[in-house]
Design an enzyme around this catalytic site. Structure first.
Site: not given
Length: 452
Positions: A90, A152
């Site tokens: 991500d 994250e």
């Protein structure tokens, strides 16, 4: 070196793969981008590692709804150590598209660097993993495990909640947390210290409504002025963070951060001073630092001649290893309340908190990494701190006592991670891939075979 030559041959496909990954808008926030984008990224990562011998690679759903790619690749040689490879797919949102000099989700080469969101943080690290394993081919001399998470950047804790409940799935002797980087291009480093953080939202109320500043100003309490006074108490004239109960005299014993380099890296304007009475390294990695992230108040354009009845601020307090985040948050809130003038009403809440981390660096994995970096870069491995927080490191350390955590990666100051115009120097991908490959070879001969 045969590995170096092999990695040089692999850099063209590495660029193509990074272009594929960057084109996937994997921001883990459904309010900004479709969830299908993160699903595409997860599947892309899974497929690539499955092709490299992670036959059991699969997706695991975590507590925040994100999916982590998990897998293993056992070694045929008995009694060799196990290494867990970590990264995240991500990315941060692109922020202001107009500030980008190139399309944020299109890999673009410019001035020798590869631009695009995630090129360094952290898709470049995924590609470095893949390149290292391709260079080794069938000759990976350790047991490998893999986890590539998908949330994250949002800090919603999906993998942090997953690890303790699935401890055996990810258990290893050493963990390569590939989400940091070097002090500068070509200068190898391991990050051994991470600051923790506490986010606090403080709200000040003084009046029941806005009041005409001509009719009431001078006697009526101003909520915004009260907030400014409270925030002003958090730093002294030199810029040191001054929160009662928090030590602001710590010193950093690792690699120094030259002030002139920091001036350039941080784009400090001419004539503007750096903050604090310590070195740059002290201020970044060994002392608390408070930042005002945002203020709720009338904007300049459109503001009226009125006294502000209510104002709020969002604060970010970074804390060095050895500082308890709960105590730090309490100290910050206590000072805000204590310095509030005129009896204004104060509400303060801790929005999020994370503990700092300090690595143990005297084990065989660090010895192997130092040797690998020396060979790959031709320079000794430095030890750095990082102002950012990676809460997962503490979860790993708590779940696997004795495990060696090594924080490395392709990032460096020019990468501008989290900002417009993020980029990666392709030489960092090549050198980190070579570092990882040589680390696995060294660690196979010197690493403990007893899981952490």
């Amino acid at each position: 070196m045969e590995l170096r030559a092999r990695i040089a041959e692999l850099m063209s496909p590495a660029r193509s793969e990074l272009a594929d990954l960057v084109a996937i808008k994997s921001v883990a926030d459904a309010r900004q981008f479709p969830v299908e984008e993160c699903e595409r990224a997860a599947t892309w990562v899974l497929d690539r590692f499955a092709e490299l011998g992670f036959a059991d690679a699969h997706l695991e759903e975590t507590a925040d709804g994100s999916r982590a790619v998990v897998g293993s690749r056992p070694c045929s040689t008995p009694d060799v150590p196990t290494v867990l490879l970590y990264a995240h797919y991500d990315v941060q949102p692109p922020l202001d598209d107009d500030a980008w000099r190139t399309p944020p989700f299109e890999l673009t080469e410019k001035d020798g660097r590869w631009f695009g969101r995630g090129t360094a943080d952290c898709k470049g690290n995924i590609v470095a993993h893949l390149t290292a394993l391709r260079a080794l081919g069938e000759n990976v001399p350790v047991n490998l495990k893999l986890v590539v998470e998908g949330s994250e950047e949002q800090g919603t804790g999906g993998l942090e909640a997953f690890v303790p409940d699935h401890a055996e799935l990810l258990r290893a002797d050493a963990i390569l947390v590939c989400d940091t980087g070097n002090a500068a291009v070509g200068h190898p480093a391991a990050t051994v210290s991470l600051r923790g953080m506490v986010n606090v939202v403080v709200t000040v109320e003084a009046l029941g409504t806005e009041l005409h500043s001509g009719m009431f100003g001078g006697a009526a309490p101003d909520a915004l002025a009260a907030l400014v006074a409270m925030l002003g108490s958090l730093r002294d004239e030199q810029g040191n963070t001054t929160i009662k109960g928090l030590d602001n005299t710590g010193t950093w014993s690792g690699e120094p951060y030259p002030p002139e380099q920091f001036h350039s890296d941080a784009t400090v304007l001419d004539g503007v001073s750096l903050l604090g009475d310590g070195t740059v390294s002290d201020m970044l990695w060994a002392r608390p630092a408070v930042t005002i992230l945002g203020i709720d108040c009338p904007p300049v354009v459109g503001s009226a001649s009125a006294i502000v009845p209510k104002a709020a601020a969002r604060l970010n307090l970074r804390i060095p290893p050895g500082t308890d985040p709960d105590q730090a948050g309490t100290s910050l809130i206590d000072q805000l309340r204590a310095t509030a003038p005129w009896g204004v009403q104060v509400t303060a809440d801790i929005e999020a908190a994370g503990a700092p981390f300090k690595a143990e660096i005297d084990g065989p994995a660090y010895t192997a990494m130092a040797a690998a970096m020396q060979e790959a870069y031709g320079l000794p491995m430095a030890t750095l701190g990082q102002g950012g927080s990676i809460p997962l490191c503490n979860v790993f350390a708590d779940t696997y006592p004795g495990v060696e955590l090594i924080l490395i990666g392709v990032e460096e100051p020019l990468a501008l991670i989290h900002a417009p115009n993020e980029s990666v120097d392709p030489s960092e991908i090549a050198n980190m891939a070579l570092t990882e490959a040589r680390f696995l070879q060294h660690y196979a001969t010197m690493g403990s075979t007893k899981p952490g």
